[in-house]
Design a protein around this motif. Structure first.
Motif, PDB file in Angstrom:
ATOM      1  N   CYS A 147       0.814  -1.214   0.000  1.00 27.92           N
ATOM      2  CA  CYS A 147       0.000   0.000   0.000  1.00 27.92           C
ATOM      3  C   CYS A 147       0.847   1.264   0.000  1.00 27.92           C
ATOM      4  O   CYS A 147       0.429   2.297  -0.516  1.00 27.92           O
ATOM      5  CB  CYS A 147      -0.956   0.007   1.193  1.00 27.92           C
ATOM      6  SG  CYS A 147      -2.276  -1.212   1.034  1.00 27.92           S
ATOM      7  N   GLN A 187      -6.843  -2.664   7.276  1.00 30.72           N
ATOM      8  CA  GLN A 187      -7.727  -1.699   6.618  1.00 30.72           C
ATOM      9  C   GLN A 187      -7.081  -0.316   6.556  1.00 30.72           C
ATOM     10  O   GLN A 187      -7.187   0.382   5.540  1.00 30.72           O
ATOM     11  CB  GLN A 187      -9.061  -1.602   7.358  1.00 30.72           C
ATOM     12  CG  GLN A 187      -9.918  -2.838   7.221  1.00 30.72           C
ATOM     13  CD  GLN A 187     -11.161  -2.749   8.071  1.00 30.72           C
ATOM     14  OE1 GLN A 187     -12.094  -2.042   7.704  1.00 30.72           O
ATOM     15  NE2 GLN A 187     -11.173  -3.451   9.189  1.00 30.72           N
ATOM     16  N   PHE A 215      -4.637   0.181   3.611  1.00 27.29           N
ATOM     17  CA  PHE A 215      -5.267   0.388   2.306  1.00 27.29           C
ATOM     18  C   PHE A 215      -6.023   1.713   2.275  1.00 27.29           C
ATOM     19  O   PHE A 215      -5.999   2.434   1.267  1.00 27.29           O
ATOM     20  CB  PHE A 215      -6.182  -0.778   1.937  1.00 27.29           C
ATOM     21  CG  PHE A 215      -6.621  -0.750   0.499  1.00 27.29           C
ATOM     22  CD1 PHE A 215      -5.692  -0.849  -0.523  1.00 27.29           C
ATOM     23  CD2 PHE A 215      -7.953  -0.612   0.167  1.00 27.29           C
ATOM     24  CE1 PHE A 215      -6.085  -0.800  -1.857  1.00 27.29           C
ATOM     25  CE2 PHE A 215      -8.356  -0.574  -1.161  1.00 27.29           C
ATOM     26  CZ  PHE A 215      -7.423  -0.666  -2.180  1.00 27.29           C
ATOM     27  N   ARG A 216      -6.672   2.066   3.370  1.00 24.20           N
ATOM     28  CA  ARG A 216      -7.374   3.357   3.444  1.00 24.20           C
ATOM     29  C   ARG A 216      -6.392   4.502   3.208  1.00 24.20           C
ATOM     30  O   ARG A 216      -6.659   5.435   2.455  1.00 24.20           O
ATOM     31  CB  ARG A 216      -8.039   3.514   4.808  1.00 24.20           C
ATOM     32  CG  ARG A 216      -8.803   4.830   4.958  1.00 24.20           C
ATOM     33  CD  ARG A 216      -8.976   5.238   6.401  1.00 24.20           C
ATOM     34  NE  ARG A 216      -7.675   5.531   6.977  1.00 24.20           N
ATOM     35  CZ  ARG A 216      -7.387   5.422   8.282  1.00 24.20           C
ATOM     36  NH1 ARG A 216      -8.298   5.022   9.130  1.00 24.20           N
ATOM     37  NH2 ARG A 216      -6.182   5.716   8.719  1.00 24.20           N
ATOM     38  N   ALA A 273     -11.696   0.293   2.011  1.00 21.00           N
ATOM     39  CA  ALA A 273     -10.714  -0.517   2.739  1.00 21.00           C
ATOM     40  C   ALA A 273     -11.414  -1.650   3.493  1.00 21.00           C
ATOM     41  O   ALA A 273     -10.943  -2.795   3.504  1.00 21.00           O
ATOM     42  CB  ALA A 273      -9.909   0.360   3.694  1.00 21.00           C
TER      43      ALA A 273
END
Length: 194
Positions: free
Chosen positions: A72, A129, A132-133, A150
């Motif tokens: 990411c 999460q 990715f967020r 996410a």
């Protein structure tokens, strides 16, 4: 030797939890799968299966979380999403063991007295999460969309692993990637109603 035995027990427990479920896996099975005597497991894990599960969660997060953060940080959202799903195919759906996530297995199988395990699992899912967020945010996706996407990715992977097990292959992970890609490529303004 003792360190290797402990590591082997954690690895075998992760595979057993993934394949049979946390609740259905006993301490004797973990010891047997690791080629150790049952008493040895209590030497390494005095609190028994709960302590083994804590170590499985930590080991899974150390590996999977590091990969997710790396992908990411270094990539745009679509390639990062594809790398995360490819990693899930390799780590959680590959090999001779049934597809599955040890984190999901422990979360679902944890009993009413296992609040600490559920909190650990929650922290792991939050970390995955968040990585990715943050990738989405860096690339122009505002909240709440970044947070929602996410969550969709991580929840989708866990669900796709269940479907992979039912279907006997990793095609659900491929379908998840195909479904997410247009959502990640669509600019925010075209998703919003005027």
């Amino acid at each position: 030797m003792a360190r290797e035995t402990r590591k082997q027990m954690i690895e075998q427990a992760a595979l057993l939890f993934r394949g049979r479920g946390y609740g259905a896996t006993g301490i004797r099975e973990i010891a047997a799968a690791a080629g150790a005597h049952r008493g040895v497991i209590y030497h390494h894990f005095p609190r028994g299966k709960t302590e083994v599960a804590e170590e499985v969660l930590a080991a899974t997060d150390a590996t999977v979380g590091a990969y997710i953060e790396s992908w990411c940080t270094a990539q745009q959202p679509v390639p990062a999403m594809r790398a995360i799903i490819a990693g899930a195919k390799t780590m959680m759906a590959g090999g001779e063991h049934p597809p599955g996530s040890p984190v999901a297995a422990v979360t679902i199988g944890a009993g009413p007295d296992d609040q600490a395990l559920r909190e650990s699992a929650r922290a792991i899912y939050d970390r995955w999460q968040r990585a990715f967020r943050d990738c989405l945010r860096r690339n122009g996706t505002p909240d709440p969309d970044a947070t929602n996407l996410a969550t969709l990715l991580i929840a989708g992977i866990e669900g796709a692993l269940v479907l992979s097990r039912a279907e006997g292959g990793s095609a659900p992970l491929d379908r998840l990637a195909a479904a997410l890609e247009p959502l990640l490529r669509t600019p925010r303004s075209s998703r919003d109603p005027e």
